[in-house]
Each structure stands twice: as structure tokens, then as C-alpha cells.
Scaffold this motif. Sequence first.
Motif, mmCIF file in Angstrom:
data_model
loop_
_atom_site.group_PDB
_atom_site.id
_atom_site.type_symbol
_atom_site.label_atom_id
_atom_site.label_comp_id
_atom_site.label_asym_id
_atom_site.label_seq_id
_atom_site.Cartn_x
_atom_site.Cartn_y
_atom_site.Cartn_z
ATOM 1 N N MET A 298 31.305 6.384 -33.711
ATOM 2 C CA MET A 298 30.874 7.550 -32.944
ATOM 3 C C MET A 298 29.916 7.125 -31.828
ATOM 4 S SD MET A 298 30.915 10.793 -32.364
ATOM 5 C CE MET A 298 31.698 11.478 -33.828
ATOM 6 N N GLY A 299 28.954 6.250 -32.166
ATOM 7 C CA GLY A 299 28.048 5.756 -31.139
ATOM 8 C C GLY A 299 28.764 4.961 -30.066
ATOM 9 N N LEU A 300 29.791 4.183 -30.465
ATOM 10 C CA LEU A 300 30.557 3.412 -29.494
ATOM 11 C C LEU A 300 31.321 4.330 -28.543
ATOM 12 C CD1 LEU A 300 31.481 0.609 -28.552
ATOM 13 C CD2 LEU A 300 33.338 0.747 -30.222
ATOM 14 N N GLN A 301 31.848 5.426 -29.081
ATOM 15 C CA GLN A 301 32.528 6.392 -28.215
ATOM 16 C C GLN A 301 31.569 6.993 -27.199
ATOM 17 O OE1 GLN A 301 35.496 9.181 -30.049
ATOM 18 N NE2 GLN A 301 34.773 8.266 -31.957
ATOM 19 N N VAL A 302 30.350 7.294 -27.626
ATOM 20 C CA VAL A 302 29.354 7.834 -26.698
ATOM 21 C C VAL A 302 29.047 6.825 -25.597
ATOM 22 C CG1 VAL A 302 26.969 8.643 -26.497
ATOM 23 C CG2 VAL A 302 28.350 9.332 -28.456
ATOM 24 N N THR A 303 28.887 5.558 -25.981
ATOM 25 C CA THR A 303 28.595 4.518 -24.992
ATOM 26 C C THR A 303 29.731 4.361 -23.997
ATOM 27 O OG1 THR A 303 27.181 3.308 -26.550
ATOM 28 C CG2 THR A 303 28.087 2.067 -24.711
ATOM 29 N N ILE A 304 30.971 4.308 -24.492
ATOM 30 C CA ILE A 304 32.122 4.147 -23.602
ATOM 31 C C ILE A 304 32.273 5.366 -22.696
ATOM 32 C CG2 ILE A 304 34.624 3.903 -23.521
ATOM 33 C CD1 ILE A 304 34.485 2.314 -26.112
ATOM 34 N N LEU B 241 32.442 -1.514 -13.623
ATOM 35 C CA LEU B 241 32.749 -0.890 -14.905
ATOM 36 C C LEU B 241 32.163 -1.696 -16.053
ATOM 37 C CD1 LEU B 241 34.144 1.224 -16.636
ATOM 38 C CD2 LEU B 241 36.279 -0.068 -16.420
ATOM 39 N N GLU B 242 32.291 -3.014 -15.985
ATOM 40 C CA GLU B 242 31.691 -3.861 -17.022
ATOM 41 C C GLU B 242 30.166 -3.721 -17.012
ATOM 42 O OE1 GLU B 242 31.419 -8.565 -18.324
ATOM 43 O OE2 GLU B 242 32.749 -7.947 -16.703
ATOM 44 N N CYS B 243 29.574 -3.653 -15.829
ATOM 45 C CA CYS B 243 28.117 -3.452 -15.734
ATOM 46 C C CYS B 243 27.716 -2.107 -16.324
ATOM 47 C CB CYS B 243 27.668 -3.535 -14.276
ATOM 48 S SG CYS B 243 27.872 -5.153 -13.509
ATOM 49 N N ALA B 244 28.537 -1.075 -16.097
ATOM 50 C CA ALA B 244 28.225 0.253 -16.623
ATOM 51 C C ALA B 244 28.228 0.265 -18.146
ATOM 52 C CB ALA B 244 29.221 1.282 -16.084
ATOM 53 N N LEU B 245 29.125 -0.500 -18.761
ATOM 54 C CA LEU B 245 29.144 -0.575 -20.222
ATOM 55 C C LEU B 245 27.860 -1.211 -20.745
ATOM 56 C CD1 LEU B 245 30.696 -0.201 -22.874
ATOM 57 C CD2 LEU B 245 31.713 -2.466 -22.516
ATOM 58 N N GLY C 145 27.844 -3.544 -35.603
ATOM 59 C CA GLY C 145 27.844 -2.929 -34.278
ATOM 60 C C GLY C 145 28.054 -3.927 -33.159
ATOM 61 N N LEU C 146 27.468 -5.128 -33.294
ATOM 62 C CA LEU C 146 27.632 -6.136 -32.251
ATOM 63 C C LEU C 146 29.073 -6.623 -32.154
ATOM 64 C CD1 LEU C 146 24.396 -8.308 -32.663
ATOM 65 C CD2 LEU C 146 24.943 -6.712 -30.816
ATOM 66 N N VAL D 166 35.184 -4.640 -27.763
ATOM 67 C CA VAL D 166 35.385 -3.780 -26.591
ATOM 68 C C VAL D 166 35.166 -4.571 -25.306
ATOM 69 C CG1 VAL D 166 34.485 -1.756 -25.373
ATOM 70 C CG2 VAL D 166 34.799 -1.681 -27.838
ATOM 71 N N THR D 167 34.153 -5.434 -25.307
ATOM 72 C CA THR D 167 33.865 -6.233 -24.120
ATOM 73 C C THR D 167 35.018 -7.188 -23.804
ATOM 74 O OG1 THR D 167 31.492 -6.119 -24.587
ATOM 75 C CG2 THR D 167 32.227 -7.836 -23.077
ATOM 76 N N ILE D 168 35.552 -7.856 -24.835
ATOM 77 C CA ILE D 168 36.675 -8.776 -24.614
ATOM 78 C C ILE D 168 37.897 -8.019 -24.107
ATOM 79 C CG2 ILE D 168 38.292 -10.323 -25.774
ATOM 80 C CD1 ILE D 168 36.015 -11.147 -27.626
#
Length: 505
Positions: A57-63, A194-198, A231-232, A238-240
Motif C-alpha cells: 500500500m505504501g509503495l502504491q502511494v509512492t509510485i 521520472l526516476e528522480c521523482a520516484l 520494503g527496500l 520497482v527501481t530495476i
Amino acid sequence: MRLTAPVLVLLPAFALLPVLIVVLNGAHGGGAEILGSFLVGAVSPSMDPALLKALLMGLQVTIATALTGWSCSLVLGVLLGCLSSERLWLTWSLPVWPAIVLRRLMALPRSVHELIWGLLLLQVLGLHRWVAVMAISIPYSCLIARVWRDQLQSLDPSRLQAMLQTGSSPMVACMTALSPAMGSVLVSYGGYRLECALRSATLLGVFGLGGLGMDLELSLKSLQFHELWTGLWLLTLVTIALEQGLRCWRSWGEQAHFGQRQVMGFAVAVVMSAGLGGVWLAHLFPDTGSLIWLPLHWPDFSSLRLAAEELPWISMLWDTLILTVLAAGIAIGLPPLLLLLTPAPLWQRCISGFWVLVRVIPPPLAVLLLLLSNQPTLAIGALALGLHNSGVMGRLLQEGLQQQDDSAQVALTSSGASSQMGWLYGLLSPRSPSYLAYGAYRSDVILRETVVVGLIGGSGLGWQLLESLSSFHWAAVLLLITTYAVLTLIGEWLSDQSRQHWLQS
């Protein structure tokens, strides 16, 4: 120049020596146990279903935050970049002074880090899902506008002028003459932002603005390293995936011949991304209240004068500049130093994974982790900030080296040179000027990011800014933000001059 360039690339790595000496001297007895627990957590992350649900859920908020902030900033940045381009104003036979004024006005929002914007908006508007989006959109829009305007100004105007002389309207001439070149800029630089925004969305979560960053910070503060690594690893995946997608995106952009239809189609896709990201974010928080405007009392001249007299300016500025120099040295010098150890493919892949990992861990979390086993010093912030940015520099260097012709390296090794010397002078040397040019730009970024570790590590302007925000000392806040803006604008000018020097060398 070709002989000295590789040496100049490696020289900044000497910043590691004083940093590591201070960090190792400050380590205490419990550090080994804590570090061991942290490393064990990496290979045995928690798979608790309730934890995974919360982290997803937190990852969805971040994305969703990153996607919405990125797409909004890209649309606004392109628009502002066009409006601040003297060439476009001249195309419509209009005076250029509005473009000059707009470009000067955008310097201040661009120079303030998105974390500062987030903390300011949090104080003024309260906790709301759109605060993080606005914190990303405001500085990113001005950064994109600057790049877009510079690219417009650097284009050859002959085709545009020829179309205008044949009777084409300014709009048709601009779209036809400028679309191919600017379309590739939109794809390549837009993907990078986009990568910077993440990363920015994750960082804002660490400071309480929601998303996965908040979960990571809570796990670290409670020493739940198994949960932290869960979490990491999610963020790493997601980053890869994003990196691979952006690599294909840039490859498509380089191969495609952009025209008016392609650029318009891409613009429509970005606008749709803004809407979809906003709807996704709203769906995750359906019961969030409306934005509120908390009272803000602007300081008068007397309060500004008192704040200026009571703040320790010399020590704050000194700590901030030293932090920038040390972190920039680590970020620029560490990637080529590690790649120089051996050109073995297995080592190169391991280093690629290391770059991903240090980019994923936000600098505030790295500072908190180091403080669990070390005394608080300026070296802690420099190490955390330098390692994080070395991930960005390392990825850039590896991608550039993969595109570099290796014939000179093969010739050197065939003539009896060691593999390290062949790599250094045959492969790294031609890439050194462009790498140093980007290193100058990255140093400017690191100056902005010193506020991130300053807020945690208790040093420099960042720490004083957090103290002033917590006590609603708006006079000090205004002075500190202005100081940061002036420093970053000076650093921006110096980095521009350095880039021009290295790119012309």
C-alpha cells in the motif's frame, strides 16, 4: 588532456580518506552487532502477509505520488520552457523581455529542494495527499523548464527561419522545425526525471508525507531490519523495472524519427498519466480531508534583522560547503575507483547491483543507520550523501562505457599493458570529459541535497532550518531558504562553467 583526464576523474575519491577515518574512529562497541543484524536482514526479509500488505500500500502511494508529480511537472516545465525561450518570442515577432523575466523568476523555485517545499507546504496546508505532489511539481517544473529552454536555444534556427520566410505561420513552423529534436529531448530527459521523482517521493515519505518512505523510517527506528529490508527489496525491484523500461524508452526515442504527431501523442500520454496518477492517489486515500490554509505570519524587517543576528552563519555555511565538497568527491571518484579494480564481468555486474542499492536507500535512512553505531559527525552525512549520489554517477558511467568503442583498450592490453591500465587509458579516458561535466552538475545537485542529511545529522543549514520550522520562526526560515537559494544558484553557475570547460576539452 587524454593522459590527465582519467587521473582527474579518480582524484575526487581522496575525499573518502578523511570521511572513513572520522567514521571509523567514531564507531562504538555496539556498532558491529547492529551492522550484523542489518546485513542478516538483507538475506532474510520478513514475509509476514500483514507487513507485505502494508508495504505494498505504501509503495502504491509512492509510485502514484511520483507519477502524478512527474507528469504535472513535465507538462508545466515544457510550457514554462517555451514561454522563457527568447527564440519563440522572436518567432512571433514579440519583445523578449517577458521570457527573460520569467527565466529569472523560475530560478528561486528551482534552487529550493523538494524536501524544503514539502516541509513548507506541510506547515501551511497541513497533511494532505497532494502536498507531496506539489512539493515535487514546483521545483521539477522549473528544472525541466530550464533544460527545455536551453535545448530550444541551442537548436539551429535556419530551418525555422526558412519556413517563416516561405509564409508558414509561427505555430506550424515551430511544430515542424523543432519537433524532431525536442521530441528526443522530451523522451530522454523526461524518463530521467521520472526516476528522480520516484526517489523524491520516497524521500518525502521519510519525513512524514506518506508512502513507503514512512514505513522504512519506522522500521529502521524500531530496529526491525527484516521488515526494513522487505520494503527496500520491493523498492529495488520497482527501481530495476523502471530502469529497464526507461532504457527501452530511450532506445526507442533514439531510433524514432519524431514529428508533430509523435510529439503530440507523447504529450497526450503525459497528460493522461497525470490524470491516472491523481485518480490512483485519490483512490488510495478516499477519506482524506480538504486542503486547509494554516495561519502564516510573514516576518517584518525587525524580526528578520534579529534572526540574522542570532543565527550562527559562519559555522552553518562552513558545514554545508564542507559537506558538499566531501559528498561530491565520493560521488564522483568512487565509481571509477571501484570499476578500476578489475574489468571482470562478474565484478561489473556486482557493482551494477551496488549502484542500484545505494540509490534505493534514501540518505536520511543511511544517516540514521550509521548513527546507530557511530557518533554524530559531519562525515556521517557526507558518507551517506556521497554513496547515494555515487549510485547515480556509477550508473551513468557504466552506461557510457558500454557505448564506448573499446578498440583503444584492446590495443593497449595487446601491447602488454595491464587490464587496469588498458581500461583506464583506453576506455575511461575518452569518457572522462563528459563524466566530469556531469559530475559538475551532480555537485550542484548535492549542494541542494545537503538539506536532506542536515535535517537528520544536526549540521549545516538543514538542521537550523528544521529547528526554525518546528518553532514557527518564520523570519529564520525565510533567511535560511534565501541563503540556500543563493548558494545553489551560485553552485549552478559554477557547475555550468565547469561543464562547458570539460565538454569543450
